[in-house]
Write a protein that holds these residues in place. Sequence first.
Motif, mmCIF file in Angstrom:
data_model
loop_
_atom_site.group_PDB
_atom_site.id
_atom_site.type_symbol
_atom_site.label_atom_id
_atom_site.label_comp_id
_atom_site.label_asym_id
_atom_site.label_seq_id
_atom_site.Cartn_x
_atom_site.Cartn_y
_atom_site.Cartn_z
ATOM 1 N N PRO A 1 5.436 -9.209 -33.020
ATOM 2 C CA PRO A 1 5.945 -10.763 -33.437
ATOM 3 C C PRO A 1 5.225 -11.688 -32.577
ATOM 4 O O PRO A 1 5.641 -11.325 -31.504
ATOM 5 N N VAL B 1 7.240 -14.294 -30.418
ATOM 6 C CA VAL B 1 8.513 -14.638 -29.529
ATOM 7 C C VAL B 1 8.121 -16.255 -28.409
ATOM 8 O O VAL B 1 6.746 -16.097 -28.341
ATOM 9 N N GLU B 2 9.058 -15.960 -27.952
ATOM 10 C CA GLU B 2 9.090 -17.200 -27.167
ATOM 11 C C GLU B 2 8.344 -16.683 -25.853
ATOM 12 O O GLU B 2 8.102 -15.610 -26.022
ATOM 13 N N PRO C 1 18.429 -15.712 -26.778
ATOM 14 C CA PRO C 1 18.211 -16.817 -28.003
ATOM 15 C C PRO C 1 19.403 -17.688 -27.503
ATOM 16 O O PRO C 1 20.199 -17.744 -28.261
ATOM 17 N N ASP D 1 20.011 -12.866 -31.608
ATOM 18 C CA ASP D 1 18.647 -12.254 -31.963
ATOM 19 C C ASP D 1 18.902 -11.272 -33.556
ATOM 20 O O ASP D 1 18.773 -10.053 -33.330
ATOM 21 N N GLN E 1 16.690 -10.605 -35.662
ATOM 22 C CA GLN E 1 15.315 -9.725 -36.138
ATOM 23 C C GLN E 1 15.829 -8.065 -35.080
ATOM 24 O O GLN E 1 14.564 -7.519 -34.758
ATOM 25 N N ASN F 1 12.586 -11.509 -31.316
ATOM 26 C CA ASN F 1 12.687 -12.722 -30.823
ATOM 27 C C ASN F 1 13.256 -12.642 -29.442
ATOM 28 O O ASN F 1 12.995 -13.456 -28.423
ATOM 29 N N THR F 2 13.106 -11.353 -29.296
ATOM 30 C CA THR F 2 13.901 -11.402 -28.075
ATOM 31 C C THR F 2 12.458 -10.942 -26.203
ATOM 32 O O THR F 2 12.367 -9.789 -26.307
#
Length: 237
Positions: A9, A11-12, A45, A76, A78, A128-129
């Motif tokens: 995915p 992500v940052e 996040p 998060d 997700q 997203n982590t």
Amino acid sequence: MVVAAGRLPLVEGSPLDAHVATPREIAERIAAERRGRPFLLYRAPGGGQAIVDLGSAGSRVTIGRRPGSDVALEADHQVSRLHAELERVGADWVIVDDGLSHNGTFVDGERVTTRRRLRDGDTVVIGNTTLVFRAPSEGSITAPTVTSIRPSPVPALSPAQRRVLVALCRPYRDSMHALPAGNQAIAQELVVSVDTVKSTLRALYETFELEDLPQNAKRQALALAALRTGLVARRDL
């Protein structure tokens, strides 16, 4: 978001990215490294840096969105309520996701389908982590990525100092994941002695207030601080 099997995915960046670290966070990382015990490093996040000392944890560490998780990623959305687990197996740590999560767990870009042994420097993506597993005793990473946030105003440099600084940053022309130039390379480029380079760098460390960092971290901190403040622009490289 539903992640297709095997697909990483979006992500940052890594929590080791220099541009997100504060001096206090750098000090916390260095302290964790010196303890010599495995740990997780991540940035939730919208939150600050978090370090989980696995050396003082039990044999099982839960990761999920539940507030009671050992690594609670509540912000998060997700992340599943119980997303993955870490298990201690002898001296090693293994990450387990055998169907616990909805969106999957990824290690270095590959989806974990059952269990996977973690090695020093592995990047784990959950929702997203992004988390980084560190095992300093393995010694596979030479030094943490560091930076220093400079207060304004930007320090004034002499022409000679700036030339050394530009040469130090030269490797970053192609990638921000590069390492700064060594003393010998700088000396050859500028046609000066290595001692001149060393003395100039010492003065720059003081100017940027980096003299208290470990020796092997100063060079990268100086280069990244110069790029961040605009003292060295990409067009200079």
